[in-house]
Design an enzyme around this catalytic site. Structure first.
Site, PDB file in Angstrom:
ATOM      1  N   ARG A 144      10.654  21.274   0.185  1.00 46.91           N
ATOM      2  CA  ARG A 144       9.763  21.451   1.343  1.00 46.91           C
ATOM      3  C   ARG A 144      10.321  22.464   2.345  1.00 46.91           C
ATOM      4  O   ARG A 144      10.180  22.282   3.566  1.00 46.91           O
ATOM      5  CB  ARG A 144       9.488  20.126   2.059  1.00 46.91           C
ATOM      6  CG  ARG A 144       9.069  18.993   1.163  1.00 46.91           C
ATOM      7  CD  ARG A 144       7.889  19.337   0.321  1.00 46.91           C
ATOM      8  NE  ARG A 144       7.531  18.272  -0.621  1.00 46.91           N
ATOM      9  CZ  ARG A 144       6.605  18.426  -1.565  1.00 46.91           C
ATOM     10  NH1 ARG A 144       5.999  19.585  -1.727  1.00 46.91           N
ATOM     11  NH2 ARG A 144       6.316  17.432  -2.357  1.00 46.91           N
ATOM     12  N   ASN A 186      16.707  13.298  -2.020  1.00 43.29           N
ATOM     13  CA  ASN A 186      16.565  13.189  -3.479  1.00 43.29           C
ATOM     14  C   ASN A 186      17.844  13.793  -4.066  1.00 43.29           C
ATOM     15  O   ASN A 186      17.978  15.015  -4.139  1.00 43.29           O
ATOM     16  CB  ASN A 186      15.338  13.968  -3.978  1.00 43.29           C
ATOM     17  CG  ASN A 186      14.045  13.313  -3.519  1.00 43.29           C
ATOM     18  OD1 ASN A 186      13.962  12.092  -3.416  1.00 43.29           O
ATOM     19  ND2 ASN A 186      13.040  14.118  -3.241  1.00 43.29           N
ATOM     20  N   LYS A 266      18.189   7.240   0.258  1.00 41.26           N
ATOM     21  CA  LYS A 266      16.794   7.002  -0.140  1.00 41.26           C
ATOM     22  C   LYS A 266      16.886   6.153  -1.399  1.00 41.26           C
ATOM     23  O   LYS A 266      17.332   6.639  -2.440  1.00 41.26           O
ATOM     24  CB  LYS A 266      16.109   8.337  -0.429  1.00 41.26           C
ATOM     25  CG  LYS A 266      14.711   8.228  -1.048  1.00 41.26           C
ATOM     26  CD  LYS A 266      14.049   9.619  -1.163  1.00 41.26           C
ATOM     27  CE  LYS A 266      12.695   9.551  -1.828  1.00 41.26           C
ATOM     28  NZ  LYS A 266      12.016  10.863  -1.857  1.00 41.26           N
ATOM     29  N   GLU A 270      10.089   6.618  -4.603  1.00 37.35           N
ATOM     30  CA  GLU A 270       9.739   7.808  -5.390  1.00 37.35           C
ATOM     31  C   GLU A 270      10.702   7.995  -6.563  1.00 37.35           C
ATOM     32  O   GLU A 270      11.301   9.055  -6.744  1.00 37.35           O
ATOM     33  CB  GLU A 270       9.673   9.044  -4.493  1.00 37.35           C
ATOM     34  CG  GLU A 270       8.602   8.897  -3.417  1.00 37.35           C
ATOM     35  CD  GLU A 270       8.349  10.156  -2.587  1.00 37.35           C
ATOM     36  OE1 GLU A 270       9.275  10.959  -2.435  1.00 37.35           O
ATOM     37  OE2 GLU A 270       7.218  10.300  -2.092  1.00 37.35           O
ATOM     38  N   ARG A 303      16.859   4.737   4.544  1.00 35.32           N
ATOM     39  CA  ARG A 303      15.467   5.134   4.828  1.00 35.32           C
ATOM     40  C   ARG A 303      14.464   4.025   4.492  1.00 35.32           C
ATOM     41  O   ARG A 303      14.619   3.316   3.491  1.00 35.32           O
ATOM     42  CB  ARG A 303      15.112   6.398   4.064  1.00 35.32           C
ATOM     43  CG  ARG A 303      15.934   7.583   4.510  1.00 35.32           C
ATOM     44  CD  ARG A 303      15.584   8.814   3.713  1.00 35.32           C
ATOM     45  NE  ARG A 303      14.467   9.555   4.246  1.00 35.32           N
ATOM     46  CZ  ARG A 303      13.467  10.020   3.513  1.00 35.32           C
ATOM     47  NH1 ARG A 303      13.394   9.754   2.227  1.00 35.32           N
ATOM     48  NH2 ARG A 303      12.503  10.737   4.060  1.00 35.32           N
ATOM     49  N   ARG A 320      -0.622   1.739   0.644  1.00 33.52           N
ATOM     50  CA  ARG A 320       0.689   2.360   0.850  1.00 33.52           C
ATOM     51  C   ARG A 320       1.147   2.260   2.305  1.00 33.52           C
ATOM     52  O   ARG A 320       2.343   2.131   2.574  1.00 33.52           O
ATOM     53  CB  ARG A 320       0.594   3.826   0.399  1.00 33.52           C
ATOM     54  CG  ARG A 320       1.787   4.655   0.782  1.00 33.52           C
ATOM     55  CD  ARG A 320       1.768   5.964   0.056  1.00 33.52           C
ATOM     56  NE  ARG A 320       2.666   6.914   0.690  1.00 33.52           N
ATOM     57  CZ  ARG A 320       2.856   8.149   0.299  1.00 33.52           C
ATOM     58  NH1 ARG A 320       2.194   8.613  -0.744  1.00 33.52           N
ATOM     59  NH2 ARG A 320       3.689   8.952   0.926  1.00 33.52           N
ATOM     60  N   ASP A 349       3.075   9.629   5.552  1.00 32.24           N
ATOM     61  CA  ASP A 349       4.051  10.668   5.236  1.00 32.24           C
ATOM     62  C   ASP A 349       3.795  11.947   6.029  1.00 32.24           C
ATOM     63  O   ASP A 349       3.297  12.921   5.469  1.00 32.24           O
ATOM     64  CB  ASP A 349       3.991  10.954   3.724  1.00 32.24           C
ATOM     65  CG  ASP A 349       5.158  11.805   3.260  1.00 32.24           C
ATOM     66  OD1 ASP A 349       6.091  12.011   4.049  1.00 32.24           O
ATOM     67  OD2 ASP A 349       5.131  12.258   2.101  1.00 32.24           O
ATOM     68  N   GLU A 371      12.316   8.897  12.157  1.00 32.74           N
ATOM     69  CA  GLU A 371      12.426  10.125  11.354  1.00 32.74           C
ATOM     70  C   GLU A 371      11.201  11.007  11.579  1.00 32.74           C
ATOM     71  O   GLU A 371      10.060  10.579  11.394  1.00 32.74           O
ATOM     72  CB  GLU A 371      12.537   9.783   9.854  1.00 32.74           C
ATOM     73  CG  GLU A 371      12.645  11.026   8.979  1.00 32.74           C
ATOM     74  CD  GLU A 371      12.885  10.736   7.492  1.00 32.74           C
ATOM     75  OE1 GLU A 371      13.155   9.578   7.128  1.00 32.74           O
ATOM     76  OE2 GLU A 371      12.794  11.687   6.692  1.00 32.74           O
ATOM     77  N   GLU A 377       5.704  20.540   6.140  1.00 28.47           N
ATOM     78  CA  GLU A 377       5.176  20.271   4.796  1.00 28.47           C
ATOM     79  C   GLU A 377       3.649  20.145   4.783  1.00 28.47           C
ATOM     80  O   GLU A 377       2.979  20.809   3.994  1.00 28.47           O
ATOM     81  CB  GLU A 377       5.820  18.992   4.248  1.00 28.47           C
ATOM     82  CG  GLU A 377       5.252  18.592   2.902  1.00 28.47           C
ATOM     83  CD  GLU A 377       5.924  17.358   2.308  1.00 28.47           C
ATOM     84  OE1 GLU A 377       6.859  16.815   2.914  1.00 28.47           O
ATOM     85  OE2 GLU A 377       5.494  16.936   1.215  1.00 28.47           O
ATOM     86  N   TRP A 516      -0.601   8.057  -6.123  1.00 28.21           N
ATOM     87  CA  TRP A 516       0.232   8.158  -4.915  1.00 28.21           C
ATOM     88  C   TRP A 516      -0.245   7.310  -3.739  1.00 28.21           C
ATOM     89  O   TRP A 516       0.397   7.274  -2.684  1.00 28.21           O
ATOM     90  CB  TRP A 516       0.348   9.624  -4.479  1.00 28.21           C
ATOM     91  CG  TRP A 516       1.119  10.454  -5.457  1.00 28.21           C
ATOM     92  CD1 TRP A 516       0.607  11.184  -6.494  1.00 28.21           C
ATOM     93  CD2 TRP A 516       2.543  10.600  -5.526  1.00 28.21           C
ATOM     94  NE1 TRP A 516       1.634  11.786  -7.185  1.00 28.21           N
ATOM     95  CE2 TRP A 516       2.824  11.456  -6.621  1.00 28.21           C
ATOM     96  CE3 TRP A 516       3.613  10.111  -4.770  1.00 28.21           C
ATOM     97  CZ2 TRP A 516       4.125  11.814  -6.978  1.00 28.21           C
ATOM     98  CZ3 TRP A 516       4.916  10.476  -5.118  1.00 28.21           C
ATOM     99  CH2 TRP A 516       5.158  11.310  -6.212  1.00 28.21           C
TER     100      TRP A 516
HETATM  101  C1  GCV Z   1      12.441  14.514  -0.083  1.00 34.90           C
HETATM  102  C2  GCV Z   1       7.386  13.252   0.634  1.00 34.90           C
HETATM  103  C3  GCV Z   1       7.735  14.660   0.235  1.00 34.90           C
HETATM  104  C4  GCV Z   1       8.966  14.690  -0.648  1.00 34.90           C
HETATM  105  C5  GCV Z   1      10.110  14.005   0.097  1.00 34.90           C
HETATM  106  C6  GCV Z   1       9.676  12.579   0.459  1.00 34.90           C
HETATM  107  C7  GCV Z   1      10.722  11.838   1.265  1.00 34.90           C
HETATM  108  O1  GCV Z   1       6.949  12.530  -0.474  1.00 34.90           O
HETATM  109  O2  GCV Z   1       6.638  15.264  -0.390  1.00 34.90           O
HETATM  110  O3  GCV Z   1       9.282  16.021  -0.928  1.00 34.90           O
HETATM  111  O4  GCV Z   1      11.278  13.972  -0.675  1.00 34.90           O
HETATM  112  O5  GCV Z   1       8.500  12.642   1.224  1.00 34.90           O
HETATM  113  O6  GCV Z   1      10.608  11.825   2.477  1.00 34.90           O
HETATM  114  O7  GCV Z   1      11.644  11.287   0.682  1.00 34.90           O
END
Ligand code: GCV
Length: 655
Positions: A144, A186, A266, A270, A303, A320, A349, A371, A377, A516
């Site tokens: 992002r 990630n 995290k 995801e 997180r 969600r 998000d 956060e 994004e 999603w």
């Molecule tokens: C870093 C969203 C974004 C992801 C990001 C995620 C998060 O899904 O699209 O790119 O991952 O948030 O905050 O962990």
């Protein structure tokens, strides 16, 4: 000097701070330390830009004009006072960071052309933790990221030339940021090994650069690291081998980086590993890591962005938006005192409009931080202008009513973290105007009582021009930009409708039948997600009763969030006297027109701004205009085709 590269540390860009030369020519530094050295270097840089030479160092104050730095225990940690007299300018800080912040504050305001009287300031940070999160990957990409490649890594290693990191550290500390997590949440294969001897010597060099600016370094860690690095059969947080693996790892990290901040995690989100795999909860996972860091004073930032990303769109009962609260609320009071829960500002998000997360105020016995996302994004990807400070301020000012009236989010947190927007472009934030968001985030978490307008004005004057008239035009553009972006994208808080994965540009049904959990549920009669307790998913019940009632009823629900909470017919009458469908048409025609207005306003400033800045932004305003037109036409056509209802003004809708 390089006006694009310098961002808001563009001392000497015009004549605005000429008057400071007399003071900056002599430095009287009555304190020592690595952070103080950075403050001194900054003053030297400023003087070199103004006068072309290095200031003289004097050991006692001189009444004919000098700049004095000292530590004064009367100020809080990170706090400072600046006083300007005929004889001298004094910056006093409660600690080294306070001195550095005071020096930057002085230089930023002086270079923005604020008069000497306005520089007599005393300030202190509202929160102890003010953090920047990088989503940078070891291969040099940035998740992002819209400002070019990573400034931290290239080809699976930390960069060898760290000049840019030093300049980034200067920018962050200039607005009071005191913590940074340097890799993506990630955590992929290579970054999993950042906590090993293969990487720690280089990570320690990065930590040093930030420590010179009073910023502690954190790493995002992979919860399954004991398995991936050393082949342990499990990452179960209650397993003895796993526990001692993390303890040894912590010991090793601190041997390289004695002031290491801690871990950002995290987990179970995801597709990332986490304690759920072993039937453990988030508190058990976080506390195990916290225990390993505790002897060294380290923290775990855990997180709350935890949700199921494999839902069946056919199932309308799964929501969600409810996930963070459902996962964490039952664990209140179970986290160790060096664990901090990091809660996204909204329940989904980082959309352009979301309600504030119901978790704020719902965890009275847990350390919480908020956060935000500086990188744009979903808010225009540093192409479309979108000044985000008003949105963050709305979140901090939101009354959760958790302990009755006045239970503002700003009182329920111990700090904030935000996903940074920087990269290796000449202009660190890609779009020069996106610098306002990086600057604004730092200023706002230092002092949440500041107004979005004041922050915008400070930034414009320091980064672009001290000319008041020009600055005023740009401030007005910034302050209207969020509503403009919102008006041509998805309506009334429903969110999404973006191109899947990429998240720029319109694709109304792009996520509608995906796993999603991000749906607008439009049909021929109406649209929106029913999240009420009475007939919907029951999300409203996660708020304290005052807010629950407000959101539950469409007539009291704030209209900008109407479709986040309710599924309503296109003929639903809004307070403006317009139907929902007419509002959609009007706001989209209006938004595209205003996007054109932004381009015109910017063009009216040609010649009044440094050319590099002007042209970098102009290209983006041109793209924004195309984007807004595409959104307008797709959204209007889509909802005309669904509803069959005409625009009462008969404007062009493609049928
Ligand atoms: C870093 C969203 C974004 C992801 C990001 C995620 C998060 O899904 O699209 O790119 O991952 O948030 O905050 O962990």
């Amino acid at each position: 000097m390089d006006i694009l590269y310098d961002c808001w540390l563009a001392y000497g860009k015009d004549d605005a701070m000429k008057w400071t030369e007399r003071y900056l020519s002599r430095l009287c530094v009555l304190c020592i330390g690595r952070v103080i050295s950075s403050a001194v270097k900054e003053l030297e840089t400023a003087y070199r830009r103004l006068a072309g030479k290095i200031p003289e160092r004097i050991s006692k104050p001189f009444s004919g004009g000098c700049f004095i730095l000292r530590i004064n225990g009367d100020f809080d940690a990170g706090g400072y006072g600046i006083s300007v007299s005929d004889d001298n300018i004094t910056v006093e800080g409660g600690d080294e960071n306070g001195v550095l912040y005071g020096v930057f504050r002085f230089l930023i305001l002086a270079s923005g052309g604020y008069s000497p009287e306005k520089l007599n300031i005393t300030e202190k940070p509202c929160y102890p933790l003010r953090m920047a999160d990088q989503w940078d990957n070891a291969d040099g990409t940035v998740e992002r990221g819209y400002s070019g490649a990573s400034i931290f890594y290239e080809k699976d290693r930390p960069v060898s030339d760290m000049t840019r990191l030093t300049d980034y550290a200067r920018l962050l500390s200039s607005v009071g940021i005191n913590a940074i997590c340097i890799n993506n949440v990630n955590v992929h294969k290579t970054e999993t090994h950042f906590i090993t001897e293969k990487f720690l010597p280089d990570i320690a060099k990065i930590a040093d650069i930030f420590a010179d600016h009073g910023i502690k370094l954190y790493l995002s860690v992979n919860f399954a690291a004991p398995m991936e690095i050393d082949g342990l059969p499990t990452a179960d947080p209650l397993n003895e081998r796993v526990i001692s693996w993390w303890k040894c790892t912590a010991e090793k990290i601190y041997s390289y980086i004695p002031d290491f901040g801690g871990f950002l995690v995290k987990a179970d989100s995801e597709n990332r590993p986490g304690p759920h795999t072993y039937g453990r909860d988030h508190a058990e996972g976080a506390n195990m890591l916290a225990d390993a860091l505790k002897p060294y004073g380290g923290k775990v930032i855990w997180r709350c962005f935890v949700y199921n990303c494999h839902v069946d769109w056919r199932d309308r009962s799964t929501d969600r938006a409810k996930a963070a609260y459902d996962n964490f609320k039952p664990l209140d009071g179970k986290f160790a005192d060096n664990v901090f829960l990091q809660i996204k500002n909204g329940p989904m998000d980082f959309q352009i409009r979301e309600p504030v997360s119901p978790l704020f105020g719902a965890m009275p016995n847990t350390n919480c931080i908020c956060e935000f996302q500086i990188t744009q994004e979903y808010t225009g990807q540093q192409i479309d202008l979108c000044y985000l400070v008003p949105m963050w301020k709305e979140c901090l000012d939101f009354d959760t009513y958790s302990d009755g009236e006045g239970s503002f989010v700003s009182k329920k947190i111990l700090g904030a973290a935000a996903v940074s927007n920087v990269g290796a472009n000449r202009c660190l934030t890609g779009n020069p105007l996106a610098g306002a968001n990086l600057y604004g985030y730092g200023r706002l978490v230092f002092d949440p009582s500041l107004s979005a307008k004041q922050i915008a004005e400070e930034w414009v004057r320091a980064a672009l021009t001290a000319d008041e008239e020009t600055a005023e035009v740009i401030c007005t553009m910034l302050l209207s930009s969020r509503e403009i972006y919102e008006s041509y994208t998805s309506p009334l808080g429903v969110g999404w409708m973006v191109t899947p994965h990429y998240h720029y540009g319109v694709d109304v049904d792009g996520y509608e039948y995906s796993p999603w959990g991000t749906y607008h549920y439009s049909d021929r009669n109406g649209m929106g997600a029913d999240r009420t307790r009475a007939t919907g998913t029951g999300y409203t019940a996660q708020y304290a009763s005052h807010n629950e009632e407000m959101y539950e009823d469409p007539s009291t629900c704030p209209e900008e969030l109407l479709l986040f909470f309710h599924h309503l017919p296109y003929t639903y009458m809004l307070k403006s006297g317009k139907t929902l469908i007419q509002h959609i048409y009007d706001s989209h025609f209006d938004g595209a027109e205003k996007a054109e207005g932004l381009l015109m306003q910017w063009r009216s400033l040609k010649g009044k701004l440094p050319e590099e800045i002007y042209s970098e932004a102009e290209i983006r305003f041109e793209k924004q205009l195309l984007n807004s037109r595409q959104w307008r036409d797709v959204i209007n056509t889509y909802f005309f085709r669904k509803s069959g209802i005409d625009d009462i003004h008969s404007r062009k809708i493609y049928r």
